[in-house]
Structure formats: C-alpha cells, structure tokens
Scaffold this motif. Sequence first.
Motif, PDB file in Angstrom:
ATOM      1  N   PHE A 129       0.909  -1.185  -0.074  1.00 22.48           N
ATOM      2  CA  PHE A 129       0.011   0.179  -0.133  1.00 22.48           C
ATOM      3  C   PHE A 129       0.945   1.091  -0.002  1.00 22.48           C
ATOM      4  O   PHE A 129       2.374   1.266   0.126  1.00 22.48           O
ATOM      5  CB  PHE A 129      -0.878   0.106   1.335  1.00 22.48           C
ATOM      6  N   ASP A 130       0.183   2.267   0.003  1.00 23.45           N
ATOM      7  CA  ASP A 130       1.279   3.610   0.001  1.00 23.45           C
ATOM      8  C   ASP A 130       1.790   3.592   1.358  1.00 23.45           C
ATOM      9  O   ASP A 130       1.697   3.490   2.235  1.00 23.45           O
ATOM     10  CB  ASP A 130       0.042   4.834   0.160  1.00 23.45           C
ATOM     11  N   PRO A 131       3.165   4.062   0.961  1.00 23.45           N
ATOM     12  CA  PRO A 131       4.169   4.056   1.951  1.00 23.45           C
ATOM     13  C   PRO A 131       4.006   5.066   2.961  1.00 23.45           C
ATOM     14  O   PRO A 131       4.693   4.859   4.091  1.00 23.45           O
ATOM     15  CB  PRO A 131       5.672   4.227   1.217  1.00 23.45           C
ATOM     16  N   ARG A 132       3.193   5.954   3.006  1.00 25.98           N
ATOM     17  CA  ARG A 132       2.656   6.967   3.915  1.00 25.98           C
ATOM     18  C   ARG A 132       1.927   6.269   5.107  1.00 25.98           C
ATOM     19  O   ARG A 132       1.765   6.871   6.062  1.00 25.98           O
ATOM     20  CB  ARG A 132       2.072   8.173   3.374  1.00 25.98           C
ATOM     21  N   ILE A 133       1.307   5.116   4.796  1.00 26.37           N
ATOM     22  CA  ILE A 133       0.586   4.531   6.035  1.00 26.37           C
ATOM     23  C   ILE A 133       1.283   3.742   6.961  1.00 26.37           C
ATOM     24  O   ILE A 133       2.295   3.119   6.635  1.00 26.37           O
ATOM     25  CB  ILE A 133      -0.354   3.380   5.129  1.00 26.37           C
TER      26      ILE A 133
END
Length: 203
Positions: A129-133
């Motif tokens: 998933f998005d690495p910012r999660i």
Amino acid sequence: MTRKPIPARRPIQVIRLVLWLLVAVAIAGTLALVFLAPGKKMTASAIGGPFSLVDQNGTTVTEAALKGHPSLMFFGYTFCPDVCPTTLLSASNWLKALGPDGDRLKVYFVTVDPERDTVPQMKAYLQAFDPRIVGLTGARDAVDPMLKEFRVYSKKSGEGDDYAMDHSAAVYMLDGNGDFVGTVDYQEDEKTAMEKIRRLLKG
C-alpha cells in the motif's frame, strides 16, 4: 357481578404525571441535540486517549503523534481477508487523489491482532500500500487499552492459527488536535469520502 368503578386520579396526581412527562421529553430532546445534530463534533474525551505502540519500523508512537496534522485511523489486522485490504487500498487511493495535500494527512493502521501482527509482519504487509500509511502494533496489554479508548469493537472468531477477528470497519477522522470528528464508512462512495477528507484537511 358488578365491577367497581376505577377511581379517578386526583388532580395532584395528574399534575405530577404531566410534569414527569415534560421532564422526560426535555431530556430526550437534549440528548438528541447532543448526539444527533448534523456536524456535531464528539469530544476527545468520548473517543481517543493515551497509547504507546510501535510502527512497522519499530519506532514508538504515542498519542502525541496525532497533534499538528489531521489523521485517518483504521483498526484491523494483516490476516483480514477483505475489509482491511480493501480499506487500505482505498486509503492509498485517497492519498494519491489528494496530490501534494496528501503529505499533510497521516494515515494509521492499528492492529486488533497483535499476537500475529508483529513488527516484521506489519512491515511486509504494508509494502502493498501507500508508503505513507503507518502501521501500529505492540503487546496485547498495550493494544487493548487503545481499543477501549477509541471505542473499537474486536472479537476473536474461530480456533487454531487460522482464526479471524471481527472488528469495527469505519475509518476514524481526527483533526489537528487528535480529536475525533467523524468517520468514513466502509466502502463509502469515493466522492463522499473525498469530500469528507478534504473538509478534514481544511480544518
């Protein structure tokens, strides 16, 4: 057999009954205003509180991390067959759709299954998933108090290593003070979800 007539209520009894009914109506109206009014903001004392967990890199994260920026918080587990990956994919799409504004939004995925969701497991899972999660896990005695503070429902279902976890599916929206301000429902219409998130970013 002749029935005895039912005695009429005394005037004072009638007055007392009316007064109690009026009090009950007033209380019900007040509760409705508090809990059902559109846009009503639930206080931080109602949902949320102190916690100390670790992210997928082993870094300690506390409630202080929720200050200074709006956040989305979702509770689930990495062995979840459908709700969790679907929601995390949606969150990844929301961050992408926000463009540069996505960097101002923190997204947290908090486990309800810390026994299996170790730091390495959480890190491997979130790579899809998005690495910012940010994934949050910890010992059971650290996770459970947070679930209680945030009013999250979770329950183990089944036996053995393949058990499932029933859990709340909504995404919590938290403002820049870390206060709960609403939810994005599971599989909510994308347009509606984005409108909510953009309002959250505007404060």
